[in-house]
Each structure stands twice: as structure tokens, then as C-alpha cells.
Design an enzyme around this catalytic site. Structure first.
Site, PDB file in Angstrom:
ATOM      1  CD  GLN A   1      -0.963  -6.889  -1.270  1.00 17.77           C
ATOM      2  OE1 GLN A   1      -2.165  -6.909  -1.232  1.00 17.77           O
ATOM      3  NE2 GLN A   1      -0.344  -7.965  -1.009  1.00 17.77           N
TER       4      GLN A   1
ATOM      5  CG  HIS B   1      -2.316  -1.088   0.336  1.00 16.61           C
ATOM      6  ND1 HIS B   1      -2.568  -2.649   0.688  1.00 16.61           N
ATOM      7  CD2 HIS B   1      -2.853  -0.877  -0.774  1.00 16.61           C
ATOM      8  CE1 HIS B   1      -3.183  -3.071  -0.252  1.00 16.61           C
ATOM      9  NE2 HIS B   1      -3.304  -2.349  -1.362  1.00 16.61           N
TER      10      HIS B   1
ATOM     11  CB  CYS C   1      -0.026  17.922   1.576  1.00 24.11           C
ATOM     12  SG  CYS C   1      -1.078  19.452   1.327  1.00 24.11           S
TER      13      CYS C   1
END
Length: 274
Positions: free
Chosen positions: A112, A130, A138
Site C-alpha cells: 500500500q 496506491h 498520463c
């Protein structure tokens, strides 16, 4: 489940035995692992959310409001995070996990954390739920690019310069992200904020690893952040043995075949040979 703390050597031997008898072990790590490398946790005492209310700092709408009303606060927040990320180095937990992967004891790491420390330590199969603060993405086509450490050092230096206006911040963010090499679109830091979905490919792979694991090590996480917190339960329901390494009990503790009540870095230093 072991509930009474014992000598650390007891847990070392128990974990070694579980690893040696498994063939599909997976490590699942959280902020407690990074904390021992000098990166503050978000929810713990003295963590980032004590200083920066998540209602403002952890979601796109709040960050936009800060940009419009208090750009200097926004600059201080990003400067604080970047400084801790750039100072951090892998601790024994990162190094031992990488060593175990190289030796074939574990298949992958699900994390995480966004600090890139597992990869820096040498882990190869790392799935970052995460995102990664050392990468940009992008917003148009999704292409990702890893950033050189020097780029982040330069950004941190500029963030520490005063005063910070909306114009200077906007110029800095555009310079930081740059244009996409694939489609020319705008790029942003490749991290997941509150209200945003997890990267689908990473999440799908994490789910597959959780259902296939025969040993699932939950290390340094409060197990309160969803949907990531579902993974230990999914692994347990798929008959994996759960090992929890965390100084405080969590919602996962009742699932653990072995609960190790120590900070991850301190415990893994007993295995570290570097």
C-alpha cells in the site's frame, strides 16, 4: 493464534517453519513498514493526517481548494512528503523480503506504500496498490514513466523556496509532470488519492495472489484502508495461513495463525544479513 508476546526468537523459528512449508507465500505491506524508514504514517499518532486534515489534503477537490486559496499550504504539504520520501532508505523488512523473493520463499509483494522502497531493496514482483510517488502517469492514455531521483530533488528544492504563489506552483507542477511521451497529454504523480479507484491491473493481480497464496504475511498495516484491507480476508477464505506482523492488534489479528507483536523493521533485523 498466538496472543501472548514471547521472545522474538520464538517467532523467528515459527515464521521460518511456515515459510519452508509453503510454496506460494505473499507479503502484504503497509505504512508501518515505511515508518521505520523515516516516512510518517498517515493515521498513526503524529502521522500526516494529524498535521494535514485529509478532508483537504487527501482528495482532488481539497487540493484544488488549497491551490486556489492557500497555495503556500499546498506547497508545504508536498514539500514535507517529498523530503521524507527522498531521505528514506530500505530497512531490514524491505531487505529481507527482497532476499526471500530471490531465494524463492515468496512469490510477490503487494504494498500500500508509494515510496518505492521495496523495489529499491531489490524486490522484483512488486504490486503497488496506491501507486508510486517516483512515477508520473498520463491522464489521457495512462502511460507511466519512472522519474529520476534528481528530478524529485529539484522539485523539493523549488517547493522550499518562498513565497509560493498559484502561478509558481502551476509552473512547477507542469514542469514536474511534463508531457506524455506516448500521446502528448498532461501527466500527474502516479499516486491514488481518496475517492480514486485503485489501478485495475495491480488490483486484479493482488486479488489473484491473495486467492492463490498458501501463506499470506500481513506486515505493518492497520488493515483499515479499503479495498486493500479485503486481501487478508480473501486469502484466509482461500485457505491461506495468515501471519500478522504488527505491534498493535488489528481487524486481521483474529484471522492470524501466527501473530508477531513487533514492529516490522525490528523483527526482520533478526533475519537481516546485510
Amino acid at each position: 493464534m498466538d496472543s501472548t508476546p514471547r521472545d522474538p526468537a520464538f517467532y523467528v523459528e515459527r515464521l521460518k517453519g511456515l515459510l519452508q512449508s509453503s510454496s506460494r507465500a505473499v507479503a502484504f505491506t503497509g505504512a508501518g513498514v515505511s515508518e521505520e524508514s523515516g516516512i510518517p504514517t498517515f493515521r498513526g499518532k503524529g502521522g500526516l493526517w494529524d498535521r494535514y486534515p485529509p478532508s483537504l489534503y487527501a482528495n482532488p477537490a481539497g487540493l484544488m481548494l488549497l491551490f486556489l486559496v492557500r497555495p503556500s499550504w499546498m506547497a508545504a504539504f508536498f514539500s514535507d512528503i517529498l523530503d521524507s520520501l527522498l531521505r528514506a532508505k530500505p530497512n531490514p523488512c524491505h531487505r529481507v523480503i527482497a532476499q526471500w523473493e530471490e531465494e524463492g520463499f515468496i512469490k510477490a509483494v503487494i504494498t500500500q506504500n508509494v515510496d518505492d522502497l521495496h523495489s529499491t531493496a531489490g524486490s522484483v514482483n512488486v504490486y503497488e496498490l496506491h501507486g508510486n510517488a517516483f512515477r508520473v502517469r498520463c491522464v489521457r492514455c495512462g502511460d507511466r514513466e519512472k522519474l529520476a531521483r534528481e528530478r524529485l530533488l529539484e522539485t523539493a528544492k523549488k517547493l522550499n523556496e518562498a513565497p509560493q504563489s498559484r502561478r509558481s506552483l502551476l509552473r512547477l507542477f507542469f514542469d514536474f509532470g511534463g508531457s506524455c511521451r506516448a500521446c502528448g497529454g498532461r501527466r500527474r504523480p502516479d499516486v491514488v488519492l481518496f475517492g480514486e479507484g485503485l489501478p485495475q491491473e495491480e488490483w486484479d493481480r493482488a486479488l489473484r495472489l491473495a486467492t492463490e497464496a498458501d501463506l499470506f504475511m500481513v506486515i505493518g498495516t492497520s488493515s483499515l484502508v479499503y479495498p486493500a484491507a479485503l486481501l487478508p480476508r480473501i486469502a484466509a477464505e482461500s485457505d491461506a495461513r495468515i501471519v500478522e506482523i504488527n505491534p498493535e492488534p488489528t481487524p486481521v489479528s483474529s484471522l492470524a495463525a501466527l501473530r508477531i507483536p513487533f514492529p516490522a523493521g525490528k523483527f526482520f533485523s533478526l533475519f537481516d544479513v546485510s
